[in-house]
Design an enzyme around this catalytic site. Structure first.
Site, mmCIF file in Angstrom:
data_model
loop_
_atom_site.group_PDB
_atom_site.id
_atom_site.type_symbol
_atom_site.label_atom_id
_atom_site.label_comp_id
_atom_site.label_asym_id
_atom_site.label_seq_id
_atom_site.Cartn_x
_atom_site.Cartn_y
_atom_site.Cartn_z
ATOM 1 N N CYS A 78 0.646 -0.986 -0.358
ATOM 2 C CA CYS A 78 -0.326 0.343 0.214
ATOM 3 C C CYS A 78 1.004 0.800 0.188
ATOM 4 C CB CYS A 78 -0.891 0.212 1.272
ATOM 5 S SG CYS A 78 -2.678 1.065 0.733
ATOM 6 N N HIS A 177 -2.784 -5.040 1.417
ATOM 7 C CA HIS A 177 -2.563 -5.750 2.887
ATOM 8 C C HIS A 177 -2.102 -6.829 3.136
ATOM 9 C CE1 HIS A 177 -2.147 -0.990 4.015
ATOM 10 N NE2 HIS A 177 -3.472 -1.110 3.310
ATOM 11 N N GLU A 179 -0.456 -8.679 4.708
ATOM 12 C CA GLU A 179 -1.088 -8.446 6.682
ATOM 13 C C GLU A 179 -1.949 -8.733 7.196
ATOM 14 O OE1 GLU A 179 -0.562 -3.956 5.809
ATOM 15 O OE2 GLU A 179 -0.337 -6.242 4.659
#
Length: 200
Positions: A78, A177, A179
């Site tokens: 991002c 994202h 994560e």
């Protein structure tokens, strides 16, 4: 193999956790001496203008640029994708980047925070089903140079076809994202890039 996570701003903890689950030794990086101690770097999501200003304040902008030029593997998600771009559209005139990947990226391309969404992304080089991706005030890639491989596009919805994952040598970037999803395939892919770089 030590992988740093740029810990100036953004979702640092989530990347540290994902890397640890991939059996990598992960540590936060806030100072040039901490950068010197790692073999690779992750630039997390967050706010790219703030990250740019803090990188200058903490004396990390030029050291990171030099490490990238020297071949250090870096993954940006991002805002990290924006920070790795050579050209940033819709950024502040004084915004600096690490300028590692030869690409043009548009900030907040999908809209504001309220326009955040989830979508499926097909990613080349990563086996398995399409990646269920989370986009939060995300960029997209408008143009890439000859040495950049486009790895991923949004596969459905109004953003279908937009470039959201790229690689140039040891540099990897996604507009989304990973994560935040619990799907570790992107992090494992990056850890393998680091392993191969270290072996060379």
């Amino acid at each position: 193999m030590n992988i740093g996570v740029l810990a100036l701003q953004g979702d640092v903890r989530e990347h540290l956790s994902a890397l640890a689950e991939c059996d990598a030794l992960a540590r936060p990086v806030r100072r040039p001496e901490e950068l010197d101690a790692v073999d690779a770097l992750v630039i997390p999501g967050g706010e790219s203008t703030t990250m740019s200003n803090l990188a200058i304040t903490f004396g990390l902008l030029e050291p990171i640029r030099k490490r990238i030029a020297g071949g250090m593997p870096v993954y940006g998600s991002c805002a990290g994708m924006i920070m790795l771009a050579t050209t940033v559209l819709d950024g502040r005139p004084d915004q600096e980047s690490f300028a590692g990947i030869d690409m043009t990226v548009r900030r907040n391309a999908f809209g504001r925070q309220v326009d955040s969404f989830e979508a499926d992304v097909a990613i080349d080089d990563i086996p398995g089903d399409d990646f269920h991706a989370v986009f939060i005030r995300a960029p997209w890639v408008e143009e890439v140079g000859a040495e950049v491989s486009v790895l991923g596009h949004v596969t459905s919805g109004p953003a279908a076809g937009r470039i959201v994952a790229v690689r140039q040598g040891n540099l990897l970037a996604t507009a989304f994202h990973p994560e935040l999803t619990g799907d570790l395939r992107v992090h494992r892919y990056f850890v393998e890039i680091v392993r191969q770089s270290s072996a060379r």
